[in-house]
Design an enzyme around this catalytic site. Structure first.
Site, mmCIF file in Angstrom:
data_model
loop_
_atom_site.group_PDB
_atom_site.id
_atom_site.type_symbol
_atom_site.label_atom_id
_atom_site.label_comp_id
_atom_site.label_asym_id
_atom_site.label_seq_id
_atom_site.Cartn_x
_atom_site.Cartn_y
_atom_site.Cartn_z
ATOM 1 N N TYR A 65 -18.265 73.413 62.331
ATOM 2 C CA TYR A 65 -17.673 73.275 61.007
ATOM 3 C C TYR A 65 -16.364 74.050 60.986
ATOM 4 C CZ TYR A 65 -22.434 71.820 59.706
ATOM 5 O OH TYR A 65 -23.662 71.190 59.636
ATOM 6 N N HIS A 133 -27.539 71.429 67.692
ATOM 7 C CA HIS A 133 -26.996 70.555 66.648
ATOM 8 C C HIS A 133 -27.188 69.077 66.984
ATOM 9 C CE1 HIS A 133 -23.598 70.470 63.400
ATOM 10 N NE2 HIS A 133 -24.575 69.629 63.132
ATOM 11 N N SER A 222 -28.203 66.668 53.598
ATOM 12 C CA SER A 222 -27.703 65.563 52.769
ATOM 13 C C SER A 222 -28.792 64.961 51.893
ATOM 14 C CB SER A 222 -27.063 64.471 53.642
ATOM 15 O OG SER A 222 -25.938 64.955 54.316
ATOM 16 N N PRO A 223 -29.579 65.802 51.201
ATOM 17 C CA PRO A 223 -30.651 65.266 50.348
ATOM 18 C C PRO A 223 -30.114 64.512 49.139
ATOM 19 C CG PRO A 223 -30.383 67.612 49.933
ATOM 20 C CD PRO A 223 -29.505 67.276 51.107
ATOM 21 N N LEU A 224 -28.811 64.666 48.873
ATOM 22 C CA LEU A 224 -28.185 63.952 47.756
ATOM 23 C C LEU A 224 -27.300 62.808 48.257
ATOM 24 C CD1 LEU A 224 -27.306 66.998 45.482
ATOM 25 C CD2 LEU A 224 -29.243 65.426 45.298
ATOM 26 N N ARG A 226 -24.958 62.646 50.485
ATOM 27 C CA ARG A 226 -23.536 63.022 50.609
ATOM 28 C C ARG A 226 -22.784 62.825 49.295
ATOM 29 N NH1 ARG A 226 -22.806 64.016 55.943
ATOM 30 N NH2 ARG A 226 -24.218 62.994 57.395
ATOM 31 N N GLY A 232 -22.882 58.311 42.261
ATOM 32 C CA GLY A 232 -22.784 56.883 42.455
ATOM 33 C C GLY A 232 -21.485 56.484 43.118
#
Length: 359
Positions: A65, A133, A222-224, A226, A232
């Site tokens: 990162y 990773h 990334s439970p949402l 991304r 939306g």
């Protein structure tokens, strides 16, 4: 439901080796890389400190990162005793960039050098959870014989680092079920990090059951989706030019038009439930089991508080079923998670030990 400062973040056992973390973690990647320009250090350090003060103590980063700048940022935040004494630090190795070319390495020399670099940037003597990773598919993940000598490969070198006190626990990210089993046979794997959300569920067939069979904790990144499950399709309108989501298949216009129905239905259920779409999507991940720790990322304190609020969203069996029906068919989501690059567990098989001839 919004922000509720009274929501308490609990603790959980991650895996069966003794690691305890907060029931929700904080993904730090977007603070420094891939999601547009790096954010100001001062603001991000304040965010990290606030997260830890609220009980979000499981902090996730990686040496890629930036590269390196996110670990350095986290190191600055950890310089505060009030943060380091409470935090569980997870970082990763294995992906590197040589100019514009991405590579993956898991050889012993690289593993050790990467660990030493992360320790220095983080300013710590020991890393709580150290992930591979991405799996180096050029090498067996266990050990091999070369010139009649036993040479440790990736997990063997990580095992040495545990014995030396430089890392406490070993993890894998985006690894196949067979790779997980082979690695776990050399040294217990504490956690597997994988992408898991309402619109990314391919891990449920084989990876998740394997982890549970072996007593390995599950960390959902990334439970949402991304950001898609929070905002939306409109989220794509504000992405920076260098935000890599612009190039991901699911966020291309032709796929967004199809995928928007997932968010629309999620938003409808959330309105009925009295919470935000992101809280509902995150609550669904939390309800997958006590061995699952989601690590949503954010760069804003208000979003962090909203994510914490998901812990108070309780879902009935009927509501879970309704949510799962949003994307449970093969054509429910259009577009791969990644483009033509091999970032997925589906590309993580390593050569069988019996066929390996060395280099």
């Amino acid at each position: 439901m919004g922000d509720d400062p009274t929501v308490v973040v609990g603790r959980m056992k991650l895996g069966s080796q003794g690691l305890q973390v907060s029931t929700q973690g904080l993904g730090c990647m977007g603070m420094s890389a891939f999601y547009g320009p790096p954010k100001p250090d001062h603001d991000m350090i304040n965010l990290i400190s606030h997260a830890v003060s609220r009980g979000i103590t499981f902090l996730d980063t990686s040496d890629i990162y930036g590269p390196h700048t996110n670990e350095t940022l986290l190191g600055k935040a950890l310089a505060s005793v009030s943060v380091r004494d409470k935090a569980e630090i997870a970082t990763k190795f294995g992906i590197f960039f040589d100019g514009a070319i991405r590579g993956i390495r898991g050889d012993p020399e690289y593993v050790r050098a990467a660990c030493e670099g992360s320790l220095k940037r983080l300013g710590v003597d020991c890393i709580d959870l150290y992930y591979q990773h991405r799996v180096d598919t050029k090498l067996p993940i266990e050990v091999t014989v070369k010139n009649d000598l036993v040479a440790t490969i990736t997990i063997g070198e990580l095992k040495k680092l545990v014995e030396e006190g430089k890392i406490k626990y070993i993890g894998l990210s985006e690894a196949s079920a067979s790779t997980i089993r082979r690695a776990h046979a050399v040294h217990p794997i504490t956690a597997v990090q994988l992408e898991w959300s309402l619109w990314t569920r391919d891990v449920e067939e084989e990876i998740v059951p394997t982890c549970r069979e072996l007593g390995i904790g599950i960390v959902a990144y990334s439970p949402l989706g991304r950001g898609f499950l929070s905002y939306g399709p409109k989220m794509t309108e504000s992405l920076a030019d260098d935000d890599f989501r612009k190039h991901m298949p699911r966020f291309q216009k032709e796929n967004l038009e199809h995928n928007k129905h997932i968010f629309e239905k999620l938003n409808e259920i959330a309105t009925r439930k009295g919470c935000t779409p992101s809280q509902l999507a995150l609550a669904w991940v939390h309800h997958q089991g006590s061995d699952v720790c989601p690590i949503p990322g954010t760069t804003k304190i208000e979003n962090l508080e909203q994510n914490i609020g998901a812990l108070s969203v309780k879902l009935t069996h009927e509501e879970m079923t309704e949510l799962e029906n949003l994307a449970n068919s093969a054509d429910a989501v259009k577009g791969d998670r990644y483009g033509g690059t091999s970032y997925s567990w589906k590309d993580s098989e390593t050569p069988p030990l019996s066929s390996w001839k060395g280099q």
